[in-house]
Enzyme design. Sequence first.
Site, PDB file in Angstrom:
ATOM      1  CG  ASP A  48      -1.934  -0.812   1.181  1.00  0.00           C
ATOM      2  OD1 ASP A  48      -2.240  -1.682   0.210  1.00  0.00           O
ATOM      3  OD2 ASP A  48      -3.032  -0.843   2.231  1.00  0.00           O
ATOM      4  CG  HIS A  62       5.534   6.795 -12.510  1.00  0.00           C
ATOM      5  ND1 HIS A  62       5.108   7.478 -11.107  1.00  0.00           N
ATOM      6  CD2 HIS A  62       6.300   7.751 -12.906  1.00  0.00           C
ATOM      7  CE1 HIS A  62       5.943   8.669 -10.892  1.00  0.00           C
ATOM      8  NE2 HIS A  62       6.584   8.660 -12.218  1.00  0.00           N
ATOM      9  CE  LYS A  71       1.506   1.611  -9.930  1.00  0.00           C
ATOM     10  NZ  LYS A  71       2.310   2.933 -10.242  1.00  0.00           N
ATOM     11  CG  HIS A 118      -1.328   5.123 -12.472  1.00  0.00           C
ATOM     12  ND1 HIS A 118      -0.821   5.461 -11.317  1.00  0.00           N
ATOM     13  CD2 HIS A 118      -2.799   5.499 -12.447  1.00  0.00           C
ATOM     14  CE1 HIS A 118      -1.654   6.075 -10.716  1.00  0.00           C
ATOM     15  NE2 HIS A 118      -2.920   6.144 -11.268  1.00  0.00           N
ATOM     16  CE1 TYR A 131       1.734   4.054  -5.731  1.00  0.00           C
ATOM     17  CE2 TYR A 131       0.478   6.122  -4.937  1.00  0.00           C
ATOM     18  CZ  TYR A 131       1.350   5.328  -5.326  1.00  0.00           C
ATOM     19  OH  TYR A 131       2.668   6.069  -5.541  1.00  0.00           O
ATOM     20  CE  LYS A 168      10.307   8.662 -11.615  1.00  0.00           C
ATOM     21  NZ  LYS A 168      10.009   7.704 -10.583  1.00  0.00           N
ATOM     22  CG  ASP A 169       7.315  11.867 -13.489  1.00  0.00           C
ATOM     23  OD1 ASP A 169       7.908  10.633 -13.595  1.00  0.00           O
ATOM     24  OD2 ASP A 169       6.825  12.024 -12.707  1.00  0.00           O
TER      25      ASP A 169
END
Length: 181
Positions: A48, A62, A71, A118, A131, A168-169
């Site tokens: 979780d 991701h 998820k 996602h 999640y 990173k994104d």
Amino acid sequence: MVNVIETALADVLILEPKVFGDDRGFFLESWNAASFKAAGLDWTFVQDNHSRSSRGVLRGLHYQQPNPQGKLVRVVSGSVYDVAVDIRKGSPTFGQWVGVHLSAANKRMFWIGPGLAHGFLCLEDNTDFLYKCTSAYSPADEHALLWNDPAVGIEWPLDGIDPILSAKDRVGRTLEQIAAA
């Protein structure tokens, strides 16, 4: 009980839990293995997660390869625009996406099956996002699909929002790079 709403992508579902409310507040089951299994949702979760973000934070898109994660996500404070993208090679819906508004108010949940990318855009400050994952986080296997790849064409609700992204994104892979890998 839970109401299951299918989307245009296989393995992506919108879930509406039964909410019991009165003048004291509300109660809902966010996960019940037996009742979800009776609705055809038979998943095993091993981890979780909980994130808090400010308005404008965009996390994702991701995915893990290998060792993909399924998820089950929901918002308990604030709201997000949540997106799943099919990046499964050979899938008839490869490169297609589905988005849904999740909020503390609507109490909806979103299932993103293993093998999909996602991400979400926070629409309010102090948004708490929960999640449940079907496999453990594996930093060595984590990747990002570029959030604004024109080949995917996600229609993020960016009215007045300049997205706040991690390093990173900002440099995620394109759909073309994922297809070629």
